[in-house]
Design a protein around this motif. Sequence first.
Motif, PDB file in Angstrom:
ATOM      1  N   VAL A 102      90.800  -8.630  50.413  1.00 44.36           N
ATOM      2  CA  VAL A 102      91.974  -7.966  50.992  1.00 44.36           C
ATOM      3  C   VAL A 102      91.834  -6.455  51.009  1.00 44.36           C
ATOM      4  CG1 VAL A 102      93.543  -9.841  50.372  1.00 44.36           C
ATOM      5  CG2 VAL A 102      93.181  -7.945  48.774  1.00 44.36           C
ATOM      6  N   VAL A 103      90.760  -5.891  50.456  1.00 44.74           N
ATOM      7  CA  VAL A 103      90.607  -4.442  50.344  1.00 44.74           C
ATOM      8  C   VAL A 103      89.803  -3.924  51.525  1.00 44.74           C
ATOM      9  CG1 VAL A 103      89.781  -2.527  48.939  1.00 44.74           C
ATOM     10  CG2 VAL A 103      90.713  -4.573  47.830  1.00 44.74           C
TER      11      VAL A 103
ATOM     12  N   ALA B 141      91.385  -0.752  63.076  1.00 45.53           N
ATOM     13  CA  ALA B 141      91.824  -2.096  62.715  1.00 45.53           C
ATOM     14  C   ALA B 141      91.523  -2.378  61.249  1.00 45.53           C
ATOM     15  CB  ALA B 141      91.141  -3.127  63.601  1.00 45.53           C
ATOM     16  N   TYR B 142      92.388  -3.139  60.618  1.00 43.49           N
ATOM     17  CA  TYR B 142      92.221  -3.539  59.219  1.00 43.49           C
ATOM     18  C   TYR B 142      91.101  -4.575  59.115  1.00 43.49           C
ATOM     19  CZ  TYR B 142      93.381  -6.143  54.930  1.00 43.49           C
ATOM     20  OH  TYR B 142      93.325  -6.787  53.720  1.00 43.49           O
TER      21      TYR B 142
ATOM     22  N   LEU C 111      85.618   4.828  44.354  1.00 40.67           N
ATOM     23  CA  LEU C 111      85.724   4.106  45.620  1.00 40.67           C
ATOM     24  C   LEU C 111      87.181   4.120  46.058  1.00 40.67           C
ATOM     25  CD1 LEU C 111      83.773   2.546  47.501  1.00 40.67           C
ATOM     26  CD2 LEU C 111      84.527   0.447  46.402  1.00 40.67           C
ATOM     27  N   GLU C 112      87.413   4.263  47.373  1.00 38.95           N
ATOM     28  CA  GLU C 112      88.753   4.293  47.930  1.00 38.95           C
ATOM     29  C   GLU C 112      88.909   3.189  48.966  1.00 38.95           C
ATOM     30  OE1 GLU C 112      88.927   8.243  49.497  1.00 38.95           O
ATOM     31  OE2 GLU C 112      89.854   9.034  47.688  1.00 38.95           O
ATOM     32  N   GLY C 113      90.116   2.682  49.064  1.00 41.62           N
ATOM     33  CA  GLY C 113      90.358   1.626  50.034  1.00 41.62           C
ATOM     34  C   GLY C 113      91.840   1.479  50.322  1.00 41.62           C
ATOM     35  N   TRP C 114      92.145   0.522  51.215  1.00 45.52           N
ATOM     36  CA  TRP C 114      93.525   0.239  51.604  1.00 45.52           C
ATOM     37  C   TRP C 114      93.814  -1.238  51.407  1.00 45.52           C
ATOM     38  CZ3 TRP C 114      96.559   4.316  52.808  1.00 45.52           C
ATOM     39  CH2 TRP C 114      95.935   5.492  53.213  1.00 45.52           C
ATOM     40  N   ILE C 115      95.032  -1.537  51.003  1.00 41.31           N
ATOM     41  CA  ILE C 115      95.445  -2.929  50.861  1.00 41.31           C
ATOM     42  C   ILE C 115      96.824  -3.095  51.502  1.00 41.31           C
ATOM     43  CG2 ILE C 115      94.121  -3.412  48.763  1.00 41.31           C
ATOM     44  CD1 ILE C 115      96.697  -2.911  47.157  1.00 41.31           C
TER      45      ILE C 115
ATOM     46  N   ARG D 144      99.119   4.135  45.761  1.00 41.63           N
ATOM     47  CA  ARG D 144     100.247   4.895  46.300  1.00 41.63           C
ATOM     48  C   ARG D 144     100.525   4.438  47.722  1.00 41.63           C
ATOM     49  NH1 ARG D 144      98.844   8.303  50.239  1.00 41.63           N
ATOM     50  NH2 ARG D 144      96.744   9.199  50.326  1.00 41.63           N
ATOM     51  N   PRO D 145     101.766   4.551  48.184  1.00 32.52           N
ATOM     52  CA  PRO D 145     102.084   4.154  49.561  1.00 32.52           C
ATOM     53  C   PRO D 145     101.391   5.068  50.571  1.00 32.52           C
ATOM     54  CG  PRO D 145     104.073   4.343  48.224  1.00 32.52           C
ATOM     55  CD  PRO D 145     102.966   4.960  47.436  1.00 32.52           C
ATOM     56  N   ALA D 146     101.025   4.495  51.702  1.00 30.86           N
ATOM     57  CA  ALA D 146     100.413   5.282  52.779  1.00 30.86           C
ATOM     58  C   ALA D 146     101.486   6.137  53.450  1.00 30.86           C
ATOM     59  CB  ALA D 146      99.773   4.361  53.805  1.00 30.86           C
ATOM     60  N   THR D 147     101.102   7.341  53.813  1.00 30.55           N
ATOM     61  CA  THR D 147     101.998   8.237  54.540  1.00 30.55           C
ATOM     62  C   THR D 147     101.625   8.234  56.020  1.00 30.55           C
ATOM     63  OG1 THR D 147     100.567  10.153  54.188  1.00 30.55           O
ATOM     64  CG2 THR D 147     102.219   9.669  52.494  1.00 30.55           C
ATOM     65  N   ARG D 148     102.492   8.829  56.828  1.00 32.79           N
ATOM     66  CA  ARG D 148     102.216   8.872  58.261  1.00 32.79           C
ATOM     67  C   ARG D 148     101.029   9.768  58.582  1.00 32.79           C
ATOM     68  NH1 ARG D 148     106.008   6.390  61.154  1.00 32.79           N
ATOM     69  NH2 ARG D 148     108.005   5.939  60.159  1.00 32.79           N
ATOM     70  N   GLU D 149     100.703  10.670  57.683  1.00 31.17           N
ATOM     71  CA  GLU D 149      99.552  11.536  57.901  1.00 31.17           C
ATOM     72  C   GLU D 149      98.232  10.853  57.553  1.00 31.17           C
ATOM     73  OE1 GLU D 149     102.296  12.419  56.239  1.00 31.17           O
ATOM     74  OE2 GLU D 149     103.168  13.633  57.869  1.00 31.17           O
ATOM     75  N   ASP D 150      98.302   9.787  56.773  1.00 29.05           N
ATOM     76  CA  ASP D 150      97.083   9.065  56.388  1.00 29.05           C
ATOM     77  C   ASP D 150      96.523   8.296  57.579  1.00 29.05           C
ATOM     78  OD1 ASP D 150      96.940   9.791  53.695  1.00 29.05           O
ATOM     79  OD2 ASP D 150      98.468   8.304  53.168  1.00 29.05           O
ATOM     80  N   ASN D 151      95.209   8.208  57.605  1.00 28.63           N
ATOM     81  CA  ASN D 151      94.556   7.408  58.642  1.00 28.63           C
ATOM     82  C   ASN D 151      94.379   5.973  58.130  1.00 28.63           C
ATOM     83  OD1 ASN D 151      93.251   6.764  61.030  1.00 28.63           O
ATOM     84  ND2 ASN D 151      91.242   7.390  60.277  1.00 28.63           N
ATOM     85  N   ALA D 152      95.505   5.328  57.851  1.00 24.41           N
ATOM     86  CA  ALA D 152      95.464   3.984  57.270  1.00 24.41           C
ATOM     87  C   ALA D 152      95.066   2.955  58.327  1.00 24.41           C
ATOM     88  CB  ALA D 152      96.833   3.629  56.700  1.00 24.41           C
ATOM     89  N   PRO D 153      94.352   1.921  57.921  1.00 24.18           N
ATOM     90  CA  PRO D 153      93.998   0.866  58.881  1.00 24.18           C
ATOM     91  C   PRO D 153      95.234   0.082  59.308  1.00 24.18           C
ATOM     92  CG  PRO D 153      93.370   0.208  56.666  1.00 24.18           C
ATOM     93  CD  PRO D 153      93.839   1.637  56.563  1.00 24.18           C
ATOM     94  N   ILE D 154      95.129  -0.543  60.469  1.00 18.71           N
ATOM     95  CA  ILE D 154      96.283  -1.205  61.073  1.00 18.71           C
ATOM     96  C   ILE D 154      96.129  -2.723  60.989  1.00 18.71           C
ATOM     97  CG2 ILE D 154      97.688  -1.432  63.138  1.00 18.71           C
ATOM     98  CD1 ILE D 154      97.657   1.371  61.847  1.00 18.71           C
ATOM     99  N   LYS D 155      97.149  -3.340  60.409  1.00 18.12           N
ATOM    100  CA  LYS D 155      97.243  -4.801  60.404  1.00 18.12           C
ATOM    101  C   LYS D 155      98.577  -5.174  61.039  1.00 18.12           C
ATOM    102  CE  LYS D 155      97.315  -8.888  57.427  1.00 18.12           C
ATOM    103  NZ  LYS D 155      97.337  -9.411  56.032  1.00 18.12           N
ATOM    104  N   LEU D 156      98.504  -5.875  62.160  1.00 19.40           N
ATOM    105  CA  LEU D 156      99.718  -6.245  62.880  1.00 19.40           C
ATOM    106  C   LEU D 156     100.352  -7.479  62.249  1.00 19.40           C
ATOM    107  CD1 LEU D 156      98.487  -5.741  66.555  1.00 19.40           C
ATOM    108  CD2 LEU D 156      99.583  -4.088  65.042  1.00 19.40           C
TER     109      LEU D 156
END
Length: 608
Positions: free
Chosen positions: A29-30, A599-600, A248-252, A274-286
């Motif tokens: 999931v990471v 994409a996530y 190591l850094e990642g998104w969940i 920490r929660p992702a902010t709008r400025e973060d380039n977080a991956p997208i999961k629809l």
Amino acid sequence: MITKMKKLTFLVYHKEYELFLQKIRELGVVHIVEKQLGEMDDDLQQFIQKRVLYKNMLQNMYAWADKQPDETIYAEQSADVLTKEYEELQVRIQDLNQQLPAISKDIAQMEMWGDFDWQSVQRLEKAGLYVRFYTCPEKEFDEVWVKEHNAIIINEQGGVIFFMTVTSQAVELERESLRLPSLSLSELRQKQAKTEEMLVQAKDALKAFCKKNYRTLEKCSIQLEGDIDLLKVKRNSREMAEGVVVLLEGWIPEDNQHEVQTLLDNSSVYYEIRPATREDNAPIKLKNNAFTRMYEVLTKMYGMPDYAEFDPTPLVAPFFSLFFAFCMGDAGYGLALILLGFFLKKKMPESMRGMMNLVITLGVFTSVIGTILGTFFGVNLFDLELPDQLKQFMIVGKIGETTYDKQMLLALIIGVVHICIAMLVKAIGQTVRFGFKESLSAWGWLLLVVGFIATGGLSFFKVISEDVSTWAFIVIGGISAIGIYLLNNIHRNIFVNIGAGVWDTYNMATGLMGDVLSYIRLYALGLAGAMLGGVFNQLAFMVNDAAGPVLGWIFCGVILIFGHTLNIAMSCLSAFVHPLRLTFVEYFKNSGYNGKGEAYKPFATVKK
């Protein structure tokens, strides 16, 4: 909608790093953060080259195995050995394929001379005689050659003479002698037959090899994919404290936070979430409902949204379905799509069943809209003896005493609504991302367009008087002008804002007009499909009347089936491409959608 993401940062002791990565991979999931690390190292480059090789091999092997490979996997076989054997078999087939044209060319040449024994020619040469082979046009053949050089005519064909000379001395004629193949005609034919047999055997060997080893190579390819992912993750980690710990850094996804925290709490790992902010380039999961999820493929074709943007799929889904149905424009064709979707859903693998659900859904929309437009397999339903309660829902004919078609006006109205919704989405999106003060221009244009359309409509239908509509136009125009010309950027000089507003006015005036007119294609494509269906109907029944009761119905049925099948195929192609264009160009442009999100893709065990 876009799934909420959490930023994950953890520090791992270097000796436990490999084991920790394996646990993260099994969890699956990471999404590991990709870093710009310069040029690709040799190991990763070799892995990627092998992946391309294995992918091409698997495609070819699947075809050679007649799409029915054996399910046995031979664990002792390595991918390198399989690749080498496959390439050797391919080279063997290629070599035999290259030999056959050369043999055929030699046979064609020797057929002009007949099946003679080369040993007889060699015995003549050992006896001191010189044997030469020539060819020339019939009118250029000199009878003197027969007397002086023992010229013997072997064959005549198409005005060309094939002859040979036998002399006691090396004498050359005034033309170049031929070099014939070293084998006789019968030997060449035997060689051709043997080569063809060897080619069949080589192809059979390759087919057997592919059937036997396809699943083994497929497993090796899957393992290679996992190795590539693991190597990429290692490249994106960073050693700290002189290599003692690894960062190591990642998104969940927010929904998976609990299971990830459980894993990290049970490991000797320091981490932060920490929660992702709008400025973060977080991956997208629809994350959408069952209906909207079918249309996510269209969003992905254009590009995923940024984390700060809205997911366009919930609005793409109903409008694309409406556009598709309008372009098809035939209720009968909609029923055909529904039946085709249910039929293929049973035949296709599970991964394609979602696409068949989309086909069925589009068929339902087409059936409903086709009924409203009054067409069923090219037949005008409004001209049939149907109940008036059903006909009152059909949109057919002209508008009053004018020459304007109701369906054309409906297409334009749909376009105006679609663009207005796009402008609303743009205004809301800019407000959410940048604040209300930074989006006054977008709200000004929305107020101007929607306000003028609403006021004009109310005035046209006599809901409000002319005086009220005049003052409404003035008030709406004045308020809109403030946002468009004066406050389009509160950080700039007012005169610069006015100039920018004038330029935006020019672009909006020309752009909106062209965008709205683009929606006429909905009406034009639906009309073209209906007319072509009607032409096939007329042609079929004309043939029926001319050919008699038996042959007439046979030919009539063939023309109807072939004609409507062809029309459905062409209409489906147009009904997919043009609504896609209206979505990608007209809607996305006016809604400010960029589609540049990532994409996530979680770090997980690669599956078949």
